[in-house]
Design a protein around this motif. Structure first.
Motif, mmCIF file in Angstrom:
data_model
loop_
_atom_site.group_PDB
_atom_site.id
_atom_site.type_symbol
_atom_site.label_atom_id
_atom_site.label_comp_id
_atom_site.label_asym_id
_atom_site.label_seq_id
_atom_site.Cartn_x
_atom_site.Cartn_y
_atom_site.Cartn_z
ATOM 1 N N GLY A 144 -11.624 11.129 -3.104
ATOM 2 C CA GLY A 144 -10.996 10.446 -1.985
ATOM 3 C C GLY A 144 -11.051 8.940 -2.129
ATOM 4 O O GLY A 144 -10.050 8.249 -1.896
ATOM 5 N N LEU A 145 -12.206 8.414 -2.521
ATOM 6 C CA LEU A 145 -12.324 6.973 -2.723
ATOM 7 C C LEU A 145 -11.413 6.491 -3.844
ATOM 8 O O LEU A 145 -10.780 5.441 -3.733
ATOM 9 C CB LEU A 145 -13.773 6.599 -3.025
ATOM 10 C CG LEU A 145 -14.716 6.565 -1.832
ATOM 11 C CD1 LEU A 145 -16.138 6.279 -2.299
ATOM 12 C CD2 LEU A 145 -14.269 5.540 -0.825
ATOM 13 N N LYS A 146 -11.356 7.250 -4.913
ATOM 14 C CA LYS A 146 -10.489 6.879 -6.035
ATOM 15 C C LYS A 146 -9.026 6.864 -5.588
ATOM 16 O O LYS A 146 -8.273 5.938 -5.936
ATOM 17 C CB LYS A 146 -10.682 7.865 -7.189
ATOM 18 C CG LYS A 146 -9.858 7.525 -8.403
ATOM 19 C CD LYS A 146 -10.085 8.521 -9.511
ATOM 20 C CE LYS A 146 -9.162 8.197 -10.661
ATOM 21 N NZ LYS A 146 -8.876 9.324 -11.489
ATOM 22 N N ILE B 99 -4.212 1.386 -2.565
ATOM 23 C CA ILE B 99 -4.238 -0.020 -2.160
ATOM 24 C C ILE B 99 -3.912 -0.944 -3.322
ATOM 25 O O ILE B 99 -3.083 -1.857 -3.187
ATOM 26 C CB ILE B 99 -5.629 -0.362 -1.551
ATOM 27 C CG1 ILE B 99 -5.826 0.423 -0.262
ATOM 28 C CG2 ILE B 99 -5.747 -1.855 -1.303
ATOM 29 C CD1 ILE B 99 -7.212 0.321 0.317
ATOM 30 N N PHE B 100 -4.543 -0.749 -4.460
ATOM 31 C CA PHE B 100 -4.402 -1.683 -5.580
ATOM 32 C C PHE B 100 -3.408 -1.228 -6.641
ATOM 33 O O PHE B 100 -3.086 -1.999 -7.537
ATOM 34 C CB PHE B 100 -5.763 -1.909 -6.237
ATOM 35 C CG PHE B 100 -6.754 -2.548 -5.307
ATOM 36 C CD1 PHE B 100 -6.567 -3.821 -4.829
ATOM 37 C CD2 PHE B 100 -7.872 -1.847 -4.901
ATOM 38 C CE1 PHE B 100 -7.458 -4.398 -3.969
ATOM 39 C CE2 PHE B 100 -8.790 -2.408 -4.049
ATOM 40 C CZ PHE B 100 -8.588 -3.699 -3.571
ATOM 41 N N GLY B 101 -2.964 0.002 -6.599
ATOM 42 C CA GLY B 101 -2.049 0.514 -7.603
ATOM 43 C C GLY B 101 -2.803 1.077 -8.800
ATOM 44 O O GLY B 101 -3.984 0.845 -8.988
ATOM 45 N N LYS B 102 -2.078 1.858 -9.601
ATOM 46 C CA LYS B 102 -2.690 2.496 -10.769
ATOM 47 C C LYS B 102 -2.726 1.501 -11.921
ATOM 48 O O LYS B 102 -1.771 0.772 -12.148
ATOM 49 C CB LYS B 102 -1.884 3.732 -11.147
ATOM 50 C CG LYS B 102 -2.714 4.846 -11.679
ATOM 51 C CD LYS B 102 -1.901 6.097 -11.773
ATOM 52 C CE LYS B 102 -2.837 7.255 -11.985
ATOM 53 N NZ LYS B 102 -2.161 8.501 -12.036
ATOM 54 N N THR C 212 0.841 -1.191 0.000
ATOM 55 C CA THR C 212 0.000 0.000 0.000
ATOM 56 C C THR C 212 0.876 1.240 0.000
ATOM 57 O O THR C 212 1.814 1.344 0.787
ATOM 58 C CB THR C 212 -0.908 0.009 1.242
ATOM 59 O OG1 THR C 212 -1.707 -1.165 1.223
ATOM 60 C CG2 THR C 212 -1.799 1.229 1.259
ATOM 61 N N ASN C 213 0.568 2.168 -0.880
ATOM 62 C CA ASN C 213 1.268 3.445 -0.928
ATOM 63 C C ASN C 213 0.719 4.318 0.197
ATOM 64 O O ASN C 213 -0.382 4.846 0.114
ATOM 65 C CB ASN C 213 1.063 4.098 -2.297
ATOM 66 C CG ASN C 213 1.866 5.357 -2.469
ATOM 67 O OD1 ASN C 213 2.354 5.933 -1.500
ATOM 68 N ND2 ASN C 213 1.997 5.786 -3.709
ATOM 69 N N LYS C 214 1.492 4.442 1.280
ATOM 70 C CA LYS C 214 1.002 5.125 2.477
ATOM 71 C C LYS C 214 0.797 6.627 2.264
ATOM 72 O O LYS C 214 -0.109 7.218 2.835
ATOM 73 C CB LYS C 214 1.942 4.866 3.638
ATOM 74 C CG LYS C 214 2.044 3.384 3.967
ATOM 75 C CD LYS C 214 2.234 3.158 5.422
ATOM 76 C CE LYS C 214 2.500 1.726 5.757
ATOM 77 N NZ LYS C 214 1.482 0.790 5.438
ATOM 78 N N GLU C 215 1.637 7.236 1.444
ATOM 79 C CA GLU C 215 1.468 8.665 1.169
ATOM 80 C C GLU C 215 0.166 8.913 0.418
ATOM 81 O O GLU C 215 -0.576 9.847 0.730
ATOM 82 C CB GLU C 215 2.644 9.193 0.354
ATOM 83 C CG GLU C 215 3.931 9.292 1.131
ATOM 84 C CD GLU C 215 5.070 9.822 0.273
ATOM 85 O OE1 GLU C 215 4.799 10.501 -0.739
ATOM 86 O OE2 GLU C 215 6.222 9.559 0.635
#
Length: 77
Positions: free
Chosen positions: A65-67, A73-76, A6-9
């Protein structure tokens, strides 16, 4: 193959956007209700417009925000 992390930033940015949306979700109905209670006031239309714009902004920030949270979480793709 290493599992994705997960990208925390990016997650923090998404949570911040959701917090802004939550604030506007509480402010917008108060402003709209205040406008409808004072329909004879000369600033009725601008206050109502401000409330409707802030409600639209809250909805926009929820989607952004949801996006952002899902991307963190899942990456781009």
């Amino acid at each position: 193959m290493e599992p994705k992390r997960t990208n925390k930033e990016l997650l923090g940015k998404g949570i911040q956007r959701m917090a802004i949306a939550l604030i506007f979700m509480f402010i917008s109905p108060v402003v709209i209700h205040s406008a409808f209670k004072n329909q004879e006031h000369p600033l009725y239309i601008p206050i109502l417009a401000l409330g409707l714009i802030s409600a639209g902004f809250a909805i926009f920030m929820v989607f952004k925000g949801l996006k952002t949270i899902i991307e963190s979480i899942f990456g781009k793709k």
